[in-house]
Design an enzyme around this catalytic site. Structure first.
Site, PDB file in Angstrom:
ATOM      1  N   HIS A   1      -9.518  -5.042   2.731  1.00 26.03           N
ATOM      2  CA  HIS A   1      -9.495  -6.452   2.316  1.00 26.03           C
ATOM      3  C   HIS A   1      -8.046  -6.864   2.033  1.00 26.03           C
ATOM      4  O   HIS A   1      -7.146  -6.029   1.997  1.00 26.03           O
ATOM      5  CB  HIS A   1     -10.343  -6.646   1.059  1.00 26.03           C
ATOM      6  CG  HIS A   1      -9.843  -5.863  -0.114  1.00 26.03           C
ATOM      7  ND1 HIS A   1     -10.046  -4.506  -0.232  1.00 26.03           N
ATOM      8  CD2 HIS A   1      -9.109  -6.228  -1.205  1.00 26.03           C
ATOM      9  CE1 HIS A   1      -9.478  -4.076  -1.342  1.00 26.03           C
ATOM     10  NE2 HIS A   1      -8.897  -5.093  -1.954  1.00 26.03           N
TER      11      HIS A   1
ATOM     12  N   THR B   1      -4.562  -9.951   5.244  1.00 29.55           N
ATOM     13  CA  THR B   1      -3.667  -9.604   6.370  1.00 29.55           C
ATOM     14  C   THR B   1      -3.501  -8.093   6.481  1.00 29.55           C
ATOM     15  O   THR B   1      -3.431  -7.397   5.473  1.00 29.55           O
ATOM     16  CB  THR B   1      -2.253 -10.221   6.200  1.00 29.55           C
ATOM     17  OG1 THR B   1      -1.828 -10.049   4.850  1.00 29.55           O
ATOM     18  CG2 THR B   1      -2.235 -11.691   6.569  1.00 29.55           C
ATOM     19  N   ARG B   2      -3.420  -7.615   7.702  1.00 31.42           N
ATOM     20  CA  ARG B   2      -3.056  -6.238   8.010  1.00 31.42           C
ATOM     21  C   ARG B   2      -2.075  -6.278   9.175  1.00 31.42           C
ATOM     22  O   ARG B   2      -2.309  -6.977  10.174  1.00 31.42           O
ATOM     23  CB  ARG B   2      -4.275  -5.412   8.439  1.00 31.42           C
ATOM     24  CG  ARG B   2      -5.194  -5.024   7.311  1.00 31.42           C
ATOM     25  CD  ARG B   2      -4.519  -4.029   6.373  1.00 31.42           C
ATOM     26  NE  ARG B   2      -5.393  -3.546   5.328  1.00 31.42           N
ATOM     27  CZ  ARG B   2      -5.605  -4.162   4.157  1.00 31.42           C
ATOM     28  NH1 ARG B   2      -5.008  -5.292   3.881  1.00 31.42           N
ATOM     29  NH2 ARG B   2      -6.396  -3.615   3.248  1.00 31.42           N
TER      30      ARG B   2
ATOM     31  N   HIS C   1       4.534  -0.125  -0.492  1.00 34.97           N
ATOM     32  CA  HIS C   1       3.839   0.897   0.303  1.00 34.97           C
ATOM     33  C   HIS C   1       4.019   2.213  -0.451  1.00 34.97           C
ATOM     34  O   HIS C   1       5.121   2.758  -0.490  1.00 34.97           O
ATOM     35  CB  HIS C   1       4.483   0.954   1.692  1.00 34.97           C
ATOM     36  CG  HIS C   1       3.842   1.928   2.635  1.00 34.97           C
ATOM     37  ND1 HIS C   1       2.486   2.003   2.846  1.00 34.97           N
ATOM     38  CD2 HIS C   1       4.409   2.872   3.443  1.00 34.97           C
ATOM     39  CE1 HIS C   1       2.226   2.944   3.747  1.00 34.97           C
ATOM     40  NE2 HIS C   1       3.370   3.489   4.112  1.00 34.97           N
TER      41      HIS C   1
ATOM     42  N   LYS D   1      -5.209  -1.085  11.736  1.00 35.93           N
ATOM     43  CA  LYS D   1      -4.925  -1.578  13.095  1.00 35.93           C
ATOM     44  C   LYS D   1      -5.633  -0.777  14.183  1.00 35.93           C
ATOM     45  O   LYS D   1      -5.916  -1.277  15.245  1.00 35.93           O
ATOM     46  CB  LYS D   1      -3.405  -1.596  13.343  1.00 35.93           C
ATOM     47  CG  LYS D   1      -2.757  -0.239  13.215  1.00 35.93           C
ATOM     48  CD  LYS D   1      -1.244  -0.275  13.369  1.00 35.93           C
ATOM     49  CE  LYS D   1      -0.512  -0.651  12.125  1.00 35.93           C
ATOM     50  NZ  LYS D   1      -0.718   0.206  10.946  1.00 35.93           N
TER      51      LYS D   1
ATOM     52  N   LYS E   1       2.485 -13.142   0.702  1.00 30.35           N
ATOM     53  CA  LYS E   1       1.930 -11.880   0.202  1.00 30.35           C
ATOM     54  C   LYS E   1       3.045 -10.843   0.165  1.00 30.35           C
ATOM     55  O   LYS E   1       3.876 -10.779   1.086  1.00 30.35           O
ATOM     56  CB  LYS E   1       0.803 -11.422   1.125  1.00 30.35           C
ATOM     57  CG  LYS E   1       0.173 -10.101   0.740  1.00 30.35           C
ATOM     58  CD  LYS E   1      -1.043  -9.827   1.611  1.00 30.35           C
ATOM     59  CE  LYS E   1      -1.212  -8.365   1.874  1.00 30.35           C
ATOM     60  NZ  LYS E   1      -2.344  -8.068   2.761  1.00 30.35           N
TER      61      LYS E   1
ATOM     62  N   CYS F   1      -6.147  -2.390  -4.090  1.00 29.93           N
ATOM     63  CA  CYS F   1      -6.666  -1.816  -2.847  1.00 29.93           C
ATOM     64  C   CYS F   1      -6.425  -0.307  -2.915  1.00 29.93           C
ATOM     65  O   CYS F   1      -5.621   0.156  -3.724  1.00 29.93           O
ATOM     66  CB  CYS F   1      -5.903  -2.437  -1.680  1.00 29.93           C
ATOM     67  SG  CYS F   1      -6.568  -2.086  -0.048  1.00 29.93           S
TER      68      CYS F   1
HETATM   69  C1  LIG Z   1      -2.827  -2.579   0.200  1.00 29.81           C
HETATM   70  C2  LIG Z   1      -3.121  -2.012   1.571  1.00 29.81           C
HETATM   71  C3  LIG Z   1      -2.390  -2.452   2.654  1.00 29.81           C
HETATM   72  C4  LIG Z   1      -2.617  -1.929   3.918  1.00 29.81           C
HETATM   73  N1  LIG Z   1      -1.908  -2.420   4.970  1.00 29.81           N
HETATM   74  C5  LIG Z   1      -2.189  -1.999   6.214  1.00 29.81           C
HETATM   75  C6  LIG Z   1      -1.564  -2.614   7.326  1.00 29.81           C
HETATM   76  O1  LIG Z   1      -0.777  -3.564   7.184  1.00 29.81           O
HETATM   77  N2  LIG Z   1      -1.899  -2.166   8.571  1.00 29.81           N
HETATM   78  C7  LIG Z   1      -2.779  -1.143   8.765  1.00 29.81           C
HETATM   79  O2  LIG Z   1      -3.025  -0.779   9.914  1.00 29.81           O
HETATM   80  N3  LIG Z   1      -3.398  -0.543   7.724  1.00 29.81           N
HETATM   81  C8  LIG Z   1      -3.122  -0.963   6.451  1.00 29.81           C
HETATM   82  N4  LIG Z   1      -3.764  -0.406   5.383  1.00 29.81           N
HETATM   83  C9  LIG Z   1      -4.714   0.698   5.601  1.00 29.81           C
HETATM   84  C10 LIG Z   1      -6.069   0.219   6.066  1.00 29.81           C
HETATM   85  O3  LIG Z   1      -6.424  -0.990   5.459  1.00 29.81           O
HETATM   86  C11 LIG Z   1      -7.091   1.319   5.821  1.00 29.81           C
HETATM   87  O4  LIG Z   1      -6.688   2.455   6.569  1.00 29.81           O
HETATM   88  C12 LIG Z   1      -8.482   0.948   6.256  1.00 29.81           C
HETATM   89  O5  LIG Z   1      -8.870  -0.299   5.753  1.00 29.81           O
HETATM   90  C13 LIG Z   1      -9.457   2.035   5.779  1.00 29.81           C
HETATM   91  O6  LIG Z   1     -10.755   1.637   6.125  1.00 29.81           O
HETATM   92  P1  LIG Z   1     -11.983   2.578   5.817  1.00 29.81           P
HETATM   93  O7  LIG Z   1     -13.132   1.979   6.559  1.00 29.81           O
HETATM   94  O8  LIG Z   1     -11.616   3.995   6.049  1.00 29.81           O
HETATM   95  O9  LIG Z   1     -12.209   2.454   4.220  1.00 29.81           O
HETATM   96  P2  LIG Z   1     -12.941   1.295   3.385  1.00 29.81           P
HETATM   97  O10 LIG Z   1     -12.596  -0.030   3.877  1.00 29.81           O
HETATM   98  O11 LIG Z   1     -12.691   1.579   1.943  1.00 29.81           O
HETATM   99  O12 LIG Z   1     -14.483   1.548   3.706  1.00 29.81           O
HETATM  100  C14 LIG Z   1     -15.232   2.563   3.098  1.00 29.81           C
HETATM  101  C15 LIG Z   1     -16.625   1.997   2.888  1.00 29.81           C
HETATM  102  O13 LIG Z   1     -17.491   3.025   2.421  1.00 29.81           O
HETATM  103  C16 LIG Z   1     -18.413   2.424   1.538  1.00 29.81           C
HETATM  104  N5  LIG Z   1     -19.022   3.456   0.711  1.00 29.81           N
HETATM  105  C17 LIG Z   1     -18.437   4.191  -0.244  1.00 29.81           C
HETATM  106  N6  LIG Z   1     -19.304   5.055  -0.790  1.00 29.81           N
HETATM  107  C18 LIG Z   1     -20.486   4.872  -0.158  1.00 29.81           C
HETATM  108  C19 LIG Z   1     -21.757   5.459  -0.277  1.00 29.81           C
HETATM  109  N7  LIG Z   1     -22.006   6.441  -1.176  1.00 29.81           N
HETATM  110  N8  LIG Z   1     -22.740   5.010   0.515  1.00 29.81           N
HETATM  111  C20 LIG Z   1     -22.521   4.030   1.435  1.00 29.81           C
HETATM  112  N9  LIG Z   1     -21.306   3.430   1.582  1.00 29.81           N
HETATM  113  C21 LIG Z   1     -20.308   3.843   0.794  1.00 29.81           C
HETATM  114  C22 LIG Z   1     -17.572   1.442   0.756  1.00 29.81           C
HETATM  115  O14 LIG Z   1     -18.341   0.459   0.099  1.00 29.81           O
HETATM  116  C23 LIG Z   1     -16.672   0.892   1.833  1.00 29.81           C
HETATM  117  O15 LIG Z   1     -17.218  -0.295   2.392  1.00 29.81           O
HETATM  118  C24 LIG Z   1      -3.583  -0.923   4.114  1.00 29.81           C
HETATM  119  C25 LIG Z   1      -4.334  -0.480   3.014  1.00 29.81           C
HETATM  120  C26 LIG Z   1      -4.125  -1.027   1.767  1.00 29.81           C
HETATM  121  C27 LIG Z   1      -4.963  -0.535   0.601  1.00 29.81           C
END
Ligand SMILES: Cc1cc2nc3c(=O)[nH]c(=O)nc-3n(C[C@H](O)[C@H](O)[C@H](O)COP(=O)(O)OP(=O)(O)OC[C@H]3O[C@@H](n4cnc5c(N)ncnc54)[C@H](O)[C@@H]3O)c2cc1C
Length: 375
Positions: free
Chosen positions: A47, A50-51, A264, A341, A260, A308
């Site tokens: 969330h 922007t990414r 990092h 990304k 924003k 985040c």
């Molecule tokens: C501040 C910040 C800036 C970033 N900037 C960039 C950027 O500019 N460019 C880029 O490429 N990447 C960026 N990243 C990294 C990128 O956003 C993450 O790598 C990516 O969003 C990770 O996604 P995910 O699906 O692994 O995790 P999440 O989005 O956390 O998804 C995990 C999901 O699992 C669910 N869950 C947890 N436990 C359970 C359970 N027991 N049962 C069912 N569901 C469950 C959660 O509710 C959640 O929806 C950034 C990250 C952050 C925090």
């Protein structure tokens, strides 16, 4: 492959899970996606409006083919999206002499022919007078780089997945799972769900449900939005800044909600269950000090802030592999602060892996065998 009601269950529907469910449903698989919250939501890692998406990848050239494939898939998805997902802003990486940000990005750009320009400090000041670049600094400008809208991306991936036949269960935490040679069972408060394969895309919650000890660390990160001086920030590129002490922070153009800015790394180690959810005064001051020095035009009244989660591996590369004890359970924690990304490229890799046993991508750098893990 039809002795179970589902071919694949995907636990966790942040961007990685949403992209995986989408890729599976598009391939005609019977797929169930389960999330403990109602994605897109602001409690994980996907969330914040922007990414960054860039090809001149300072972290390692191995990511360039992956981001190129992801970009193709984001563009394809955007054609089916109700709202734009991608915005080309150009991207600037600025650092002092020897900067890993600038030199790493230049190495990737050269190796993979990514269009870019190297600018000296005077040229950065001439083109972007709001940016206070230190003398002796240099920058890499990537005109094709830009931003993804993370909430719109997750929403669109899930909508299209449902359209293609996926079943989504929200606000339903996975409590535990079991696996044997015949398949997997996933337990929630609503009951047990059976499938051939389980994919765990749980972000910062992965350590709780992986059933093995992975050397991952969850890090608390904050993002802020500040009021810019009248209109100045609308046409900025996003900018990655490296300071002389190696701190990296990012600033983004004002897309209507303020500039924003975020650091990092440098956040406290935490867990998804115990993280302090509200950004505080110290978090804000850390960002403001950097803005005052490098982008004072962005250092206005605070409009918003959020927390985040990064899920970091020791080498900052992703974690994508089968579970060492269960060949039909696949783990993906692809964060380390830079995973968003790549999501559709990782989603198609996980989908191919689950359906054919072949990932279609060389996942060697992401294998968990590079760590010593205990089951
Ligand atoms: C501040 C910040 C800036 C970033 N900037 C960039 C950027 O500019 N460019 C880029 O490429 N990447 C960026 N990243 C990294 C990128 O956003 C993450 O790598 C990516 O969003 C990770 O996604 P995910 O699906 O692994 O995790 P999440 O989005 O956390 O998804 C995990 C999901 O699992 C669910 N869950 C947890 N436990 C359970 C359970 N027991 N049962 C069912 N569901 C469950 C959660 O509710 C959640 O929806 C950034 C990250 C952050 C925090």
């Amino acid at each position: 492959m039809n002795s179970h009601p589902f071919d694949v269950i995907v636990a966790g529907l942040g961007v990685m899970g949403a992209a995986t469910v989408h890729a599976l449903a598009e391939r005609g698989a019977r797929v169930l996606g389960i999330d403990r919250h109602d994605p897109p939501h602001a409690l994980g890692s996907s969330h914040g409006r922007t990414r960054i998406i860039r090809e001149a990848y300072y972290e390692h050239p191995l990511y360039v083919p992956l981001v190129r494939r992801a970009l193709e898939l984001w563009r394809k998805l955007e054609n089916e999206a109700p709202l734009p997902l991608l915005r080309k802003t150009g991207g600037l990486s600025i650092g002092p002499p020897g900067s890993r940000l600038v030199e790493g990005a230049a190495a990737s750009a050269r190796e993979h022919d990514v269009p870019h320009e190297i600018l000296d400090a005077a040229e950065v000041r001439r083109r972007f007078p709001d940016f206070h670049v230190l003398p002796g600094s240099s920058a890499l400008y990537e005109p094709g780089a830009g931003l993804l809208d993370p909430e719109a991306c997750v929403r669109t991936l899930l909508l299209r997945a449902v359209h293609a036949g996926a079943i989504i269960r929200s606000n339903e935490p996975v409590l535990t799972w079991t696996a044997d040679r015949t398949g997997v069972r996933v337990y929630t408060h609503a009951g047990a769900f059976a499938a051939h394969t389980l994919i765990l895309t749980l972000g910062a919650w992965l350590p709780e449900l992986a059933q093995l000890h992975l050397p991952l660390q969850v890090e608390r990160q904050t993002m802020f939005w500040f009021e810019p001086r009248d209109g100045v920030a609308r046409h900025w590129p996003y900018t990655l800044w490296e300071t002389t002490n190696g701190t990296i922070f990012a600033t983004f153009p004002d897309l209507g909600e303020g500039v924003k800015a975020q650091l990092h790394h440098g956040g406290e180690t935490t867990t998804a269950a115990s993280v302090r959810r509200a950004p505080d005064r110290d978090d804000e001051l850390r960002v403001r000090r950097l803005l005052e020095e490098f982008v004072p035009a962005a250092n206005g009244a605070r409009r918003d802030g959020t927390v985040c989660l990064y899920t970091n591996s020791p080498d900052a590369h992703f974690t994508i592999d089968t579970h060492p004890a269960h060949a039909n359970v696949v783990l993906c924690s692809a964060c380390s602060g830079h995973g968003f990304k790549f999501a559709p490229a990782i989603g198609e890799t996980l989908a191919n892996w689950a359906l054919t046993g072949q990932s279609g991508m060389d996942v060697t750098p992401f294998r968990i065998t590079r760590f010593s893990v205990a089951t």
